[in-house]
Design a protein around this motif. Structure first.
Motif, short mmCIF file in Angstrom:
data_model
loop_
_atom_site.label_atom_id
_atom_site.label_comp_id
_atom_site.label_asym_id
_atom_site.label_seq_id
_atom_site.Cartn_x
_atom_site.Cartn_y
_atom_site.Cartn_z
N HIS A 1 0.69 -1.25 -0.18
CA HIS A 1 -0.18 -0.04 0.06
C HIS A 1 0.92 1.21 0.02
O HIS A 1 0.63 2.16 -0.84
N ASN B 1 0.85 3.47 -3.04
CA ASN B 1 0.27 4.85 -3.04
C ASN B 1 1.21 5.75 -3.43
O ASN B 1 0.83 7.12 -3.73
N ASN C 1 -5.21 1.53 -5.59
CA ASN C 1 -4.17 2.35 -5.20
C ASN C 1 -4.15 2.88 -6.85
O ASN C 1 -3.83 4.13 -7.26
#
Length: 267
Positions: free
Chosen positions: A218, A222, A265
């Motif tokens: 993540h 991101n 994402n």
């Protein structure tokens, strides 16, 4: 039976070929690719950095930073490892060798990230028909380092961003790959830490390591978006070479969760 009037040559012209190169040894150092980077001496540990002739990680020879190692003055710095005493084996042991000289270690690593890959390398790849660059990334690239872990992140992300800008200018596509995982998903040196026994279980048997890997996925994906890389980052590798003894259910659940994170994402 379906047929086509297109010749094989015309069909080849209409295909969008992927011709990729793996940028191994750069943002994750492997000793067989960058042996001199691991051949540290007592001079390196004192902060008196020097390089070996032909070392790709070295600054330009006309730079004021460049100095060739004098092996009459600089003696090998050997450390205990799983295979006995010798030079560091992997990124973990290389970072650990600078445990008491952390700032020097960061400087030594950053020289490598800055100099190992240059724009002219990408230009050469482009000129011979390369279209895609696979870039192995370590799980600690954004500083996700637990207490007691030896990793040095240095300025890897800064130089990754510089490479992405070069790729953008040259119209090359970048496919980063998460090459390591907490605990090591295989025990290979390219996971950051080599072990005597190759196994996935140091990672898969730890729910903490698996969840931490998902958190890191993540963070990294991101950051691609935050740094506006989505025009050049067109693919992403979830996890490199988990060893064959990974528990199927754990690994499949990990992949399901990882795909959800990356698709959410990256779009």
């Amino acid at each position: 039976m379906a047929t086509s009037s297109l010749s094989s040559d015309n069909m080849a012209e209409k295909k969008n070929w992927i011709r990729g190169v793996n940028l191994g040894g750069w943002l994750i150092m492997e000793r067989y690719i960058t042996p001199y980077q691991f051949a540290i001496t007592n001079c390196h540990l004192r902060g008196n950095l020097c390089w070996y002739q032909g070392q790709l990680s070295a600054p330009p020879s006309n730079s004021t930073d460049y100095k060739e190692c004098d092996l009459h003055q600089c003696h090998p710095a050997y450390f205990d490892s799983i295979f006995g005493k010798g030079y560091p084996l992997d990124e973990w042991s290389l970072a650990r060798s600078f445990h008491r000289h952390r700032d020097t270690g960061i400087q030594w690593f950053n020289y490598h990230f800055d100099n190992f890959l240059q724009r002219q390398d990408l230009e050469l790849m482009k000129n011979v028909g390369v279209t895609h660059l696979r870039v192995p990334l370590p799980h600690w690239i954004l500083g996700n380092i637990d207490k007691g872990e030896e990793w040095i992140s240095g300025d890897r992300w800064k130089y990754f961003l510089r490479m992405c800008q070069w790729a953008r200018e040259l119209k090359l596509e970048v496919w980063p790959s998460l090459h390591t995982a907490p605990g090591s998903q295989n025990g290979f040196d390219n996971s950051g830490k080599e072990e005597i026994i190759y196994t996935c279980n140091r990672w898969a048997d730890s729910s903490y390591n698996v969840q931490r890997t998902l958190n890191i996925l993540h963070e990294i994906t991101n950051q691609f978006v935050r740094d506006e890389l989505m025009d050049v980052v067109t693919g992403f590798g979830i996890l490199n070479e988990p060893y064959f003894d990974c528990h199927n259910n754990i690994y499949r659940d990990f992949l399901d969760d990882a795909y959800k994170i990356t698709r959410r994402n990256l779009g």
